[in-house]
Structures are given as structure tokens and as C-alpha cells.
Enzyme design. Structure first.
Site, PDB file in Angstrom:
ATOM      1  N   TRP A   1       0.824  -1.214   0.000  1.00  0.00           N
ATOM      2  CA  TRP A   1       0.000   0.000   0.000  1.00  0.00           C
ATOM      3  C   TRP A   1       0.856   1.261   0.000  1.00  0.00           C
ATOM      4  O   TRP A   1       0.358   2.361  -0.220  1.00  0.00           O
ATOM      5  CB  TRP A   1      -0.922   0.003   1.215  1.00  0.00           C
ATOM      6  CG  TRP A   1      -0.191   0.229   2.542  1.00  0.00           C
ATOM      7  CD1 TRP A   1       0.942  -0.403   2.982  1.00  0.00           C
ATOM      8  CD2 TRP A   1      -0.556   1.153   3.572  1.00  0.00           C
ATOM      9  NE1 TRP A   1       1.300   0.047   4.222  1.00  0.00           N
ATOM     10  CE2 TRP A   1       0.409   1.003   4.621  1.00  0.00           C
ATOM     11  CE3 TRP A   1      -1.582   2.074   3.737  1.00  0.00           C
ATOM     12  CZ2 TRP A   1       0.341   1.760   5.794  1.00  0.00           C
ATOM     13  CZ3 TRP A   1      -1.635   2.818   4.912  1.00  0.00           C
ATOM     14  CH2 TRP A   1      -0.685   2.665   5.915  1.00  0.00           C
ATOM     15  N   ASP A   2       2.159   1.098   0.256  1.00  0.00           N
ATOM     16  CA  ASP A   2       3.081   2.239   0.266  1.00  0.00           C
ATOM     17  C   ASP A   2       2.877   3.086  -0.995  1.00  0.00           C
ATOM     18  O   ASP A   2       2.945   4.318  -0.952  1.00  0.00           O
ATOM     19  CB  ASP A   2       4.544   1.751   0.279  1.00  0.00           C
ATOM     20  CG  ASP A   2       4.872   0.827   1.449  1.00  0.00           C
ATOM     21  OD1 ASP A   2       3.981   0.075   1.868  1.00  0.00           O
ATOM     22  OD2 ASP A   2       6.017   0.857   1.923  1.00  0.00           O
TER      23      ASP A   2
ATOM     24  N   GLU B   1       0.765  -2.606  12.683  1.00  0.00           N
ATOM     25  CA  GLU B   1       0.991  -4.052  12.684  1.00  0.00           C
ATOM     26  C   GLU B   1       1.293  -4.606  14.072  1.00  0.00           C
ATOM     27  O   GLU B   1       1.618  -5.783  14.205  1.00  0.00           O
ATOM     28  CB  GLU B   1       2.127  -4.397  11.708  1.00  0.00           C
ATOM     29  CG  GLU B   1       1.760  -4.080  10.276  1.00  0.00           C
ATOM     30  CD  GLU B   1       2.810  -4.510   9.262  1.00  0.00           C
ATOM     31  OE1 GLU B   1       3.938  -4.844   9.668  1.00  0.00           O
ATOM     32  OE2 GLU B   1       2.499  -4.501   8.056  1.00  0.00           O
TER      33      GLU B   1
ATOM     34  N   LYS C   1       2.897   0.490  16.209  1.00  0.00           N
ATOM     35  CA  LYS C   1       4.082   0.484  15.347  1.00  0.00           C
ATOM     36  C   LYS C   1       4.148   1.737  14.486  1.00  0.00           C
ATOM     37  O   LYS C   1       5.212   2.293  14.240  1.00  0.00           O
ATOM     38  CB  LYS C   1       4.041  -0.759  14.457  1.00  0.00           C
ATOM     39  CG  LYS C   1       5.235  -0.926  13.540  1.00  0.00           C
ATOM     40  CD  LYS C   1       5.101  -2.173  12.672  1.00  0.00           C
ATOM     41  CE  LYS C   1       6.280  -2.348  11.743  1.00  0.00           C
ATOM     42  NZ  LYS C   1       6.069  -3.378  10.728  1.00  0.00           N
ATOM     43  N   GLN C   2       2.986   2.170  13.992  1.00  0.00           N
ATOM     44  CA  GLN C   2       2.992   3.285  13.016  1.00  0.00           C
ATOM     45  C   GLN C   2       1.633   3.964  13.021  1.00  0.00           C
ATOM     46  O   GLN C   2       0.637   3.378  13.436  1.00  0.00           O
ATOM     47  CB  GLN C   2       3.296   2.741  11.634  1.00  0.00           C
ATOM     48  CG  GLN C   2       2.227   1.798  11.098  1.00  0.00           C
ATOM     49  CD  GLN C   2       2.746   0.897  10.005  1.00  0.00           C
ATOM     50  OE1 GLN C   2       3.160  -0.226  10.262  1.00  0.00           O
ATOM     51  NE2 GLN C   2       2.727   1.376   8.774  1.00  0.00           N
TER      52      GLN C   2
HETATM   53  C1  BGC Z   1       5.007  -1.497   7.499  1.00  0.00           C
HETATM   54  C2  BGC Z   1       3.987  -1.564   6.386  1.00  0.00           C
HETATM   55  C3  BGC Z   1       4.674  -1.305   5.072  1.00  0.00           C
HETATM   56  C4  BGC Z   1       5.829  -2.255   4.865  1.00  0.00           C
HETATM   57  C5  BGC Z   1       6.601  -1.969   3.595  1.00  0.00           C
HETATM   58  C6  BGC Z   1       6.139  -2.442   7.197  1.00  0.00           C
HETATM   59  O1  BGC Z   1       7.126  -2.308   8.176  1.00  0.00           O
HETATM   60  O2  BGC Z   1       4.434  -1.813   8.734  1.00  0.00           O
HETATM   61  O3  BGC Z   1       2.981  -0.606   6.604  1.00  0.00           O
HETATM   62  O4  BGC Z   1       3.761  -1.447   4.036  1.00  0.00           O
HETATM   63  O5  BGC Z   1       6.723  -2.123   5.942  1.00  0.00           O
HETATM   64  O6  BGC Z   1       7.140  -0.690   3.615  1.00  0.00           O
END
Ligand code: BGC
Length: 807
Positions: free
Chosen positions: A375-376, A504, A616-617
Site C-alpha cells: 500500500w506504500d 501491525e 508500530k505506526q
Molecule cells: C510497514 C507496512 C509497510 C511495509 C513496507 C512495514 O514495516 O508496517 O505498513 O507497508 O513495511 O514498507
């Protein structure tokens, strides 16, 4: 919030707004820093990527030449398999490396870390799109030599890379041998400690030779992959300035071709040559000879143009990029502009010629995450492209559209209606092995719909919506409608259970606020689009019905689910819980978490993380940015105050979003601090893993922090508005935006903000709520920039927070 982990400045680089230049070959470019420099100086055009290996081929840490989408299949092995787990993974492959140009002076190898170097410069020139290196050294036999190399990966011809090579000597002649190689290395080893660095092919042959061609100074190596059935040709050719002075011999085997040049360099008589490299691949239906012939064509065209011609086309292409995408800062710290431009240059490199492909999480600068698309792309990179290169934004959305059939198949496998796009993939099939942080991230479907809408509204491309976008919307809306249900226990509200939001560290949860809000948007937009098409575009609608079997009742059902969407709310704290259970969990014990235990996922079992309030984010905070108009200012502030201190930023996708929302709330200091972390994620190696590749999402997020954050850009429903909040340390911020075919240039200063229509007939934007109409006759408008409000006081106790780490 951030623990006070200082960002090391990109200290080794003199501040140059247009270049990144290493001025000595000292310890900071040797040892473990070799890998970092390979990322920093990586070149790519979105189709072909070459890490910044040194010209001599050594010392080297993680050499890599990649083609976007060139992958092999591999079985995913599970200790315990369950129904629906993907069985076949995909891995981007390392390709034969054409960068090594090994030099021997009087029989002695020249290698930087062993030579008596007199001067060294390695400069990524972001205006010309060329990586240039200049080394002067004393050879063991005493001669003072100077080698100048220039390397590029062409934006003009996406299959082409080129290296210019020039050797001179000050005193005394020297006999030299130059070995110009094209060599397939064995796959790199995996990192057993880091799941992001899987290497399923270590020690195995994955590229099967299909034949070689060797004539004159040209060699072409052909390969095929067995599982993915791709056919590859890698080729090199050379043009020598004064061929009589150099004897050349070509050797070509299955995995390696070498041209050995021998001759003499003398004062006033430098040796000059250049090497053209071509990389081409296609699907299995194409014969290896044909693919080799196409690579040969790229070489022919390049040699006809000559190195100067190739350089000139590169310069012109890059100049057009800066014209439509540069962000200028007036800042007392001259590094800032350099860092921002390096970020923008990475976006150019990741996307410019990615036609027909996606954009990997590290672009083509490294092998992390096996080159997968996440999804980035839609949430972090597409906004930049929509505003600076709508053609490429469209191409990326077309690429998603091309995955629809596989997404439909995946939905059937998971017992869903509609389509389920893969969390990570190259070929359209789900390649994520850990479902809790993979398949469960259903939000990717709504993220695609969200990006699609932004593209349609900002670029004004209704045709795309009618011809392709609507089909994606129908299938994703069907998915959401099928996934959720009207829960009697929640007053008949539409609930979506067992999903993972962006965060996550809290997986397989019920009613993740982000997911429910984004799903609601997806459902509404699908219903609006279908109804508008039925009314206004009957032919396109008939085609949509033909392709999807859409029934009249469906948009009505989607709308009902959207209107009754359940959104978690906590009356006690007056915040939105991230999901149903989140607030019932114990807070993570940050005080007793050692600093070296971040990122937490590499030090704690997932269950430790899942049962705690630790993030995490950006998740709810991301929803507040993307669906800005759906939160009151009070909700935004309280939510931010609650979630900010418990967010670890263990993903690099986090700090840029915190910066944008902090800026909107008025936390100017924090916004700036987060912005710096985002902007310097790679050049200051904030996460400690930039040697494995550049963090493309964070880089896209850096552009968003500048435009959406500090210029306060918002674009819901295509209404372009600005609420500038210029950081106190900057004097000005300037950038162009392409909106519905018009080119707008925005300049924010502390006293005034200026809007200038550079191309197009008429455009209306909003400045702090006031409509500003620009036209060809009156292209410039200036409005007062609002004074910064006093920084607010946070609502909840703000504990000492963790630092952003690996992503
Ligand atoms: C993140 C995801 C991201 C992926 C690739 C992961 O560490 O939690 O949101 O899509 O990295 O960048």
C-alpha cells in the site's frame, strides 16, 4: 513523540543544494558504510536499478542490479499450514552486474581501500542525473593517475545504463589493463535475524542460461526463470575514443562476459571509453533470441547517440522533472535543501519509467521485502505523482487494475465477494506469509480506492474512472459489504471484524477505526460513481455491468453499509479507540524497554505486542490525515495526544504522517522534529538499515509533510485548499503542483503566501477558507500568511517516547 535520539547530520556531505558529494574515501565510506553508500548512490529509472557499487567492483557489500518486476517464484514453507495461506511467494532477483571496470596498472590491481589515494570525490549530481567519481592516486610504481567515471541509468531509454571512463596520468607512462565485466553473482545470503531480508535462493541457480552472443566489444547474456517464466537479456558494448591505442579481447561465458583492454596511458594522452549496458525482459511467450535482439537495439541506439548524447538526454529529462516537482526551501541550514532534493530525486528514480509496474517498498535500491509492492505506493507515493506526474499516477493505477482478476480469484479463495488485493505482491498474487500482518490488512483495498479517487479528482481524469476505476470500486465495495455485517449487538451498525489496520502491532482486531472509515469512503464513492454513471454515462455503465455483473440493488446496499458504519468512540476519554479492544489493553512499559530493543518486532514475540497499547505506526492519526474533514479539531487533538506517546515509529511510514497532523494541530516544534526524522530517514540512517535500500514510502511522506504539512494542502473532493504554517526556521517554501492540467506554483513566506498560475486557463484554490481564482489574465494572487497560533498543551500525560527506528 520522540525520545531524544539526535539525528546525526549527513555530516560527510558538504552542503550543496543540487548534489550529494562524498569528498574523501575515509572510514565513513569503507567497512560497514560501503552498503550505505551503495544505497545513497544507487541509480534507477523505475524500471532498471543499479546500486552504487564502486567502479572497480570492490569493496562491495550488497551489490544489486534489479529490474522492476523481474522475479522468480518460490514455495512458501510453513511449519503449520492452514487453508488459504499463500503457497507461492515471489522474489525480485539480482541480475548480472555490468558496473565492474577493474583496472590494473603495471599488473597491480587498483582498489580504493588499498590505494594511496590523493584525492577522491563521488558526486550524485541531481541536476544532470549522473553519478560522477573522480579519484587521483599514486600507483605502486609511482605514477600519479586520475580516473574519472560517470554513471547513469537512463530516464530516456529505460533499458539503458551507461558508464563513461577516463584515465589520465601526470608523470610517466603506465601500462594498463582494464577488465570491463558483465557478471552474474550468486544470490546474497539471507539475514536470519530480520524477516525483511529473506533470500530464498541463496546458493541456488535461478537464472538459467538461454544463450550468449559475443561480437567485437559487445556481449549479450540470455537467461530464463523457470517458475515465473520470464526471459531476460543483459548486454554490454563499448566505444573507445582512440581504438588503435587499446588492444581488446572479449570473452563470454554463460554467467560472465569480460572485455580486456590493454594499452598505455601517457601524460597528455588519456584513455577514454564508455560502456553501454542494456537490460531487457519479457514474459515467457517471447523467444530468448528476440529478447536479446531488443537489448541489442538499445545498445545500437545508445552507441549512435554517443555518450555525450546520452548525457544530454538525461540532463534534459531531469530538468523537466525539477520543473514540475522541485520543492525549494529557504533555510539557514543549507543541508536541508540538499536532503529534500535527495528525497525528491529518489521519487524520480523510483517512479519515472515504471510504466507497467508497481513501486517496490525500497524502489529498486535494495532487496528488502523482495521487491514487493505494498500500500506504500497508493498512500505514500501516489499523492506526489498525482501532483507532479499524473501520467505515471495513472499508469500505477492501471497496473492495479490489471491485477483485478487475480484479486477476484483471491477473494473467492477467502470466501469473499468482489476482489481482495494482495497485501504484498509482484505478480498480483498474495505473497505475504504472515496473515496477521498480511492478508488481514484488508485496508489496502480501500487505500487503492482512495488513491484512485484522489487521482480522478486532482487530475480531472474522468475517463479513467469510467473505463477502469469504476470496476475497481465495484469489486472493492463488494468486498467490504461482504466482509462486514449489521451487528445487532451494536444497534444494527455495520461492523468489520478480524482485520489489521496500518498498525501491525495490533492485529486481527474488530472495528479498526482506520479500516472502517476508509471502507466507508470506498463504499460511498463506489455507490456515487455507479449511480452517476447510470445517469450520465449509460454506455460506460452498460460496459461496467457487463464486466462486473453489477445489480441495481448493490449501490443501495453499499450506501446503507456506509451510512451505518460503526465507528468506535470512547466517551470517557473522548477519543476514537483504534479498535474495539485497544483501550482495554495494558499500556506498554516504555520505561523498562531498553533503547536497543527497538524495533520491538525484532525483540518481542508478537503476542507481547498484541496485548499491549503500543503502536508500530500511525493508524488513527493516519485516518485523521487522509479523511481530514471527518474529525473535529478537538477530536484530532485528543486522538493525537493519546496515540502519539505510545507510537514507536518502528515503521518508517509513521513519522511523516505524525509531522503532518502535528502541524495541523499547531504542534510546530513536534511537526518540525518529525519532519526531520522523515526527511533524514535515509541520509542520516535513522532506522539503521538504509544499507538495504531507501525507504520510498517515507520519502513520499516527506513530500507530503512539506506540502500537506507545512503548506497545509488539503484536497478532499478535489477542492484544493491551503492553510500555510511555515516553520519558524524557514524563510520560504516553494513548490509547483499540477492540478487538472494547470501548473500552480505556491510560495509560502511568513508574511504572505503567493499563488501563481504558470500554465492553464483558470484555477480556483482556497487560502485559509477564502476562494482565490487565478486565470491566464490574472495569474498571481498574494494573501497574508496567518500568524502561527501558540502551541497547544497536550491533553494526556506525555511520557518519554521511543525513537523512530527501523522500518
Ligand atoms: C510497514 C507496512 C509497510 C511495509 C513496507 C512495514 O514495516 O508496517 O505498513 O507497508 O513495511 O514498507
Amino acid at each position: 513523540m520522540l525520545r531524544a535520539r539526535r539525528i546525526p547530520p549527513p555530516h560527510i556531505f558538504p552542503p550543496d543544494p543540487w548534489a550529494l558529494e562524498a569528498t574523501r574515501f575515509g572510514p565513513e565510506l569503507a567497512g560497514e558504510f560501503v552498503g550505505q553508500a551503495e544505497t545513497m548512490f544507487a541509480l534507477s529509472n523505475g524500471r532498471l536499478g543499479i546500486r552504487g557499487m564502486l567502479d572497480e567492483g570492490a569493496p562491495v557489500e550488497e551489490p544489486g542490479v534489479y529490474l522492476n518486476g523481474f522475479h522468480e517464484l518460490r514455495p512458501i514453507t510453513y511449519g503449520e499450514r492452514a487453508y488459504g495461506f499463500p503457497r507461492v511467494g515471489q522474489s525480485m532477483l539480482g541480475l548480472p552486474d555490468g558496473t565492474p571496470m577493474r583496472l590494473y596498472v603495471e599488473g597491480e590491481p587498483f582498489q580504493l581501500d588499498r590505494a594511496e589515494v590523493r584525492s577522491f570525490r563521488r558526486r550524485l549530481d541531481m541536476r544532470s542525473g549522473v553519478l560522477e567519481r573522480h579519484v587521483a592516486w599514486r600507483a605502486p610504481a609511482g605514477q600519479c593517475l586520475t580516473l574519472r567515471t560517470r554513471r547513469l541509468v537512463s530516464f530516456d531509454d529505460r533499458h539503458l545504463a551507461a558508464i563513461g571512463w577516463e584515465l589520465s596520468v601526470e608523470d610517466g607512462a603506465a601500462e594498463i589493463t582494464l577488465c570491463s565485466e558483465l557478471v552474474l553473482r550468486p544470490p546474497l545470503p539471507a539475514d536470519p535475524e530480520d524477516p525483511r531480508l529473506a533470500e530464498p535462493f541463496a546458493g541456488r541457480r535461478v537464472l538459467c542460461p538461454t544463450g550468449q552472443e559475443a561480437t567485437g566489444l559487445r556481449a549479450i547474456l540470455g537467461f530464463r526463470t523457470e517458475g515465473s517464466g520470464l526471459v531476460l537479456a543483459c548486454a554490454m558494448d563499448h566505444a573507445v575514443e582512440d581504438p588503435e591505442r587499446l588492444a581488446a579481447r572479449l570473452e563470454c561465458k554463460e554467467d560472465c562476459a569480460v572485455v580486456r583492454f590493454r594499452g598505455e596511458v601517457a601524460p597528455g594522452r588519456p584513455i577514454r571509453l564508455w560502456k553501454a549496458l542494456a537490460y531487457y525482459y519479457d514474459g515467457g511467450g517471447v523467444a530468448p533470441e528476440e529478447v536479446r535482439a531488443r537489448a541489442a537495439l538499445t545498445l545500437d541506439r545508445a552507441l549512435e547517440r554517443g555518450f555525450d548524447g546520452v548525457l544530454e538526454r538525461q540532463r534534459m529529462h531531469v530538468a523537466r522533472f525539477w520543473e514540475r516537482a522541485d520543492v525549494e526551501l529557504e533555510d539557514a541550514d543549507p543541508h536541508r535543501q540538499q536532503v529534500v532534493r535527495w528525497n525528491l530525486f529518489q521519487l524520480l528514480q523510483a517512479s519515472e519509467r515504471a510504466e507497467g509496474h508497481g513501486i517496490g517498498a525500497r524502489g529498486l535500491t535494495g532487496r528488502t521485502y523482495e521487491g514487493h509492492y505494498f500500500w506504500d505506493t497508493e498512500i505514500y507515493v501516489l499523492p506526489f505523482l498525482i501532483y507532479t506526474n499524473p501520467r505515471m499516477a495513472r499508469s500505477l493505477l492501471m497496473f492495479r487494475h490489471g491485477m483485478l482478476d487475480k484479486a477476484r480469484e483471491r477473494a473467492r479463495e477467502l470466501n469473499h465477494r468482489g476482489a481482495t488485493f494482495p497485501w504484498r505482491t509482484i505478480d498480483g498474487r498474495e505473497a505475504s506469509a504472515y496473515y496477521a500482518a498480511g492478508t488481514a490488512q484488508y485496508h489496502i483495498n480501500a487505500d487503492i480506492a482512495y488513491a484512485l479517487r484522489k487521482y480522478v479528482e486532482v487530475a480531472g481524469d474522468e475517463e479513467f474512472l469510467l473505463d477502469y476505476g469504476a470496476e475497481i470500486l465495484v469489486e472493492t465495495a463488494r468486498l467490504w459489504h461482504d466482509l462486514g455485517f449489521f451487528s445487532p449487538r451494536r444497534g444494527g451498525r455495520f461492523c468489520i471484524n478480524a482485520v489489521t489496520g496500518p498498525d501491525e502491532y495490533n492485529t486481527v482486531v474488530n472495528n479498526n477505526l482506520f479500516t472502517n472509515l476508509m471502507a466507508r469512503e470506498n463504499l460511498r464513492y463506489a455507490a456515487d460513481t455507479a449511480e452517476a454513471m447510470r445517469r450520465d454515462h449509460p454506455d460506460a455503465f452498460a460496459e461496467l455491468v457487463r464486466r462486473t455483473g453489477l445489480k441495481d440493488s448493490e449501490p443501495v446496499e453499499w450506501r446503507e453499509a456506509a451510512e451505518r458504519m460503526y465507528l468506535p468512540w470512547d466517551e470517557l476519554l473522548r477519543i476514537h479507540p483504534q479498535d474495539d479492544e485497544f483501550l482495554y489493553k495494558e499500556r506498554w512499559d516504555f520505561a523498562n524497554t531498553p533503547a536497543d530493543h527497538y524495533p520491538l518486532m525484532l525483540h518481542y514475540h508478537p503476542l507481547n505486542l498484541y496485548r499491549a497499547q503500543v503502536i508500530k505506526q500511525a493508524d488513527t492519526v493516519l485516518a485523521m490525515f487522509l479523511l481530514n474533514g471527518q474529525f473535529t479539531p478537538e477530536e484530532k487533538k485528543r486522538n493525537f495526544d493519546y496515540y502519539d506517546p505510545i507510537t514507536t515509529h518502528d515503521s518508517s511510514l509513521s513519522v511523516c504522517i505524525q509531522a503532518i497532523v502535528a502541524a495541523e494541530i499547531g504542534y510546530a516544534t513536534k511537526a518540525m522534529e518529525y519532519f526531520r526524522f522523515a526527511a533524514e530517514m535515509d541520509l542520516s540512517d535513522v532506522g539503521g538499515n538504509m544499507r538495504h535500500g531507501a525507504h520510498i514510502a517515507s520519502i513520499g511522506g516527506t513530500w507530503m509533510a512539506l506540502t500537506y504539512g507545512f503548506a497545509g494542502l488539503r484536497d478532499g473532493e478535489g477542492r484544493i485548499s491551503f492553510s500555510p504554517r511555515l516553520p519558524s526556521e524557514w524563510r520560504a517554501l516553494r513548490f509547483p503542483l499540477t492540478i487538472r492540467g494547470c501548473r500552480l506554483r505556491v510560495e509560502v513566506r511568513h508574511d504572505v503566501t503567493t499563488y501563481r498560475l504558470e500554465a492553464g486557463d483558470e484555477l480556483t484554490v482556497f487560502h485559509c477558507g477564502e476562494a482565490v481564482t487565478l486565470s491566464a489574465a490574472a495569474p498571481v494572487a498574494t494573501r497574508p500568511t496567518p500568524p502561527p497560533p501558540p502551541e497547544p498543551v497536550p491533553e494526556f500525560p506525555q511520557q518519554e517516547p521511543p525513537a523512530p527506528r527501523r522500518g
